[in-house]
Design a protein around this motif. Structure first.
Motif, PDB file in Angstrom:
ATOM      1  N   TYR A  64       0.810  -1.204   0.000  1.00  0.00           N
ATOM      2  CA  TYR A  64       0.000   0.000   0.000  1.00  0.00           C
ATOM      3  C   TYR A  64       0.852   1.267   0.000  1.00  0.00           C
ATOM      4  N   ALA A  65       0.215   2.384  -0.322  1.00  0.00           N
ATOM      5  CA  ALA A  65       0.929   3.634  -0.563  1.00  0.00           C
ATOM      6  C   ALA A  65       1.605   4.155   0.701  1.00  0.00           C
ATOM      7  N   GLU A  66       2.810   4.664   0.533  1.00  0.00           N
ATOM      8  CA  GLU A  66       3.565   5.225   1.642  1.00  0.00           C
ATOM      9  C   GLU A  66       2.851   6.434   2.246  1.00  0.00           C
ATOM     10  N   GLU A  67       2.088   7.125   1.435  1.00  0.00           N
ATOM     11  CA  GLU A  67       1.351   8.304   1.889  1.00  0.00           C
ATOM     12  C   GLU A  67       0.446   7.997   3.071  1.00  0.00           C
ATOM     13  N   PHE A  68      -0.070   6.763   3.119  1.00  0.00           N
ATOM     14  CA  PHE A  68      -1.002   6.392   4.180  1.00  0.00           C
ATOM     15  C   PHE A  68      -0.393   5.357   5.136  1.00  0.00           C
ATOM     16  N   ASP A  72       4.785   0.711   0.097  1.00  0.00           N
ATOM     17  CA  ASP A  72       5.047   1.057  -1.304  1.00  0.00           C
ATOM     18  C   ASP A  72       5.841  -0.021  -2.034  1.00  0.00           C
ATOM     19  N   LYS A 112     -10.197  10.144  -0.267  1.00  0.00           N
ATOM     20  CA  LYS A 112      -8.924  10.500   0.340  1.00  0.00           C
ATOM     21  C   LYS A 112      -9.095  10.739   1.836  1.00  0.00           C
ATOM     22  N   ARG A 115      -9.323   7.362   3.586  1.00  0.00           N
ATOM     23  CA  ARG A 115      -7.996   6.729   3.666  1.00  0.00           C
ATOM     24  C   ARG A 115      -7.121   7.414   4.697  1.00  0.00           C
ATOM     25  N   ARG A 116      -7.176   8.733   4.734  1.00  0.00           N
ATOM     26  CA  ARG A 116      -6.366   9.473   5.707  1.00  0.00           C
ATOM     27  C   ARG A 116      -6.817   9.158   7.136  1.00  0.00           C
ATOM     28  N   PRO A 120      -3.809   4.576   8.065  1.00  0.00           N
ATOM     29  CA  PRO A 120      -2.578   4.470   8.857  1.00  0.00           C
ATOM     30  C   PRO A 120      -2.683   3.486  10.014  1.00  0.00           C
TER      31      PRO A 120
END
Length: 391
Positions: A64-68, A72, A112, A115-116, A120
């Motif tokens: 999954y995305a590093e942003e969340f 990655d 978004k 997810r935010r 996490p």
């Protein structure tokens, strides 16, 4: 008696970082998982502490995305991590695959803000997820599910029963597919339901022939209220979300199957090299050597198949057919390899003093979960010849 455990296998990894990751996972499995796997499976102990360690190590977040809070990592790498975990203990490998599946709807279809808010903690906060699609009367025919969600204002009320839920009763969150419209696949919507939601209860875990440490249970939704902010995707989009998740989940099962098969081969090879009959190690006899060669060939073929499908996924190309092929081939191969491992070890293979009999019992589950292998054949055939025959 000695459990020699899985032996290192060379992987085709894309980066030095990936190679280091696999090495770290191998060290972790040999230190924290493999030594107690047989004893804990026999006792039916779920290793929640291991999942806490995996979460803290970032291993529940890899694709999954590093942003969340994700790792990655490409699916090609994530699946090889699953293989290592499953080789040490399938309860752990399959559990990570199920957790990843449970995060899929939110990561791929959530807003978004959703997810935010949630990802996490789901990916690195020590939480454990589960996936609720099957029902007592809707297994292979998942579009026939009856659990219903009814909306009043900004709140949905869920009523019904889900079945065969891995981590049922112990998960911190559930991705739940429920009917919000008419019959068929277009009336289904996905929801993110907290594990402690009022009205959500779990039946006693199923008594299974293998994977006794992994709880599988029915879940009862008795007026469970969920805010519309926890609806994932559009109303009526749930079945498409479920199919998307299953395509990726089938690759996870394929990798787990190869891990179990590799562990069985390692055990059989070690045993046949040490066991002597007629003055020779039994591995010297041609009939047994040919069996070992066939086992190794099936494992390598399965690994190549799931990695090829993962590379398609990583480059954004269609991979549903290849995912079904990988799940089908790898789980069938695991059943054959583990059965042959028991045979090669003779009476010892049939005893619980060695893990071969456990691998054989566990392999059977992999031919059933995430869509039976009969369903996989239907999926592959549809890609080849169109949707003729039964729906």
């Amino acid at each position: 008696m000695t459990d020699h455990g899985p032996q290192p296998v060379e992987r085709q990894l894309p980066t030095e970082e990936s190679r280091a990751l696999i090495s770290l996972v191998r060290d972790l499995t040999q230190r924290e998982i493999a030594p107690t796997a047989a004893e804990e499976e026999d006792a039916g102990h779920f290793p929640r502490e291991v999942f806490g360690l995996l979460s803290a190590s970032g291993l529940l977040a890899l694709p999954y995305a590093e942003e969340f809070g994700g790792g990655d990592q490409p699916y090609e790498v994530y699946l090889q991590v699953l293989e290592e975990l499953a080789a040490a203990r399938l309860t752990v490998g399959l559990g990570v695959s199920v957790h990843t599946l449970a995060c899929h709807a939110l990561a791929g279809y959530g807003t978004k803000e959703q997810r935010r808010t949630h990802l996490p903690a789901m990916l690195g906060g020590g939480l454990l997820g589960a996936y609720c699609l099957s029902e007592p009367a809707a297994g292979s025919d998942a579009a026939a599910l009856r659990t219903r969600a009814t909306r009043v204002g900004d709140t949905w009320t869920i009523e019904g029963t889900k079945a065969w839920t891995t981590h049922g009763g112990i998960a911190d969150f559930y991705t739940v597919l429920a009917r919000t419209g008419g019959e068929g696949p277009h009336g289904i919507t996905a929801f993110l339901v907290p594990g402690d939601a009022p009205g959500l209860t779990a039946a006693p875990p199923e008594r299974k022939m293998g994977m006794k440490g992994s709880p599988t249970a029915q879940l009862h939704f008795d007026g469970v209220e969920v805010a519309d902010a926890r609806r994932l995707g559009d109303e009526g989009q749930g079945f498409a979300i479920a199919l998307s998740a299953l395509d990726s989940g089938r690759l996870g099962i394929a990798a787990c199957a190869v891990g179990v098969a590799q562990a069985a081969l390692d055990q059989a090879l070690s045993f046949t090299q040490e066991r002597r009959q007629f003055g020779h190690p039994v591995a010297d006899f041609q009939g047994l050597r040919f069996m070992l060669a066939d086992m190794a060939t099936q494992i390598e073929a399965g690994r190549a198949l799931y990695l090829a499908a993962a590379r398609l996924r990583d480059t954004g190309r269609p991979f549903a057919k290849q995912a079904a092929m990988a799940k089908l081939f790898c789980s069938d191969a695991a059943m054959r390899v583990t059965t042959d491992a028991v045979q090669l070890m003779g009476g010892y293979g049939y005893t619980a003093d060695f893990p071969a009999e456990r691998y054989m019992r566990e392999a059977k589950a992999l031919q059933i979960v995430e869509g039976t292998n009969q369903i996989q054949r239907m999926v592959v055939a549809r890609h080849l010849a169109g949707p003729g025959g039964a729906p």
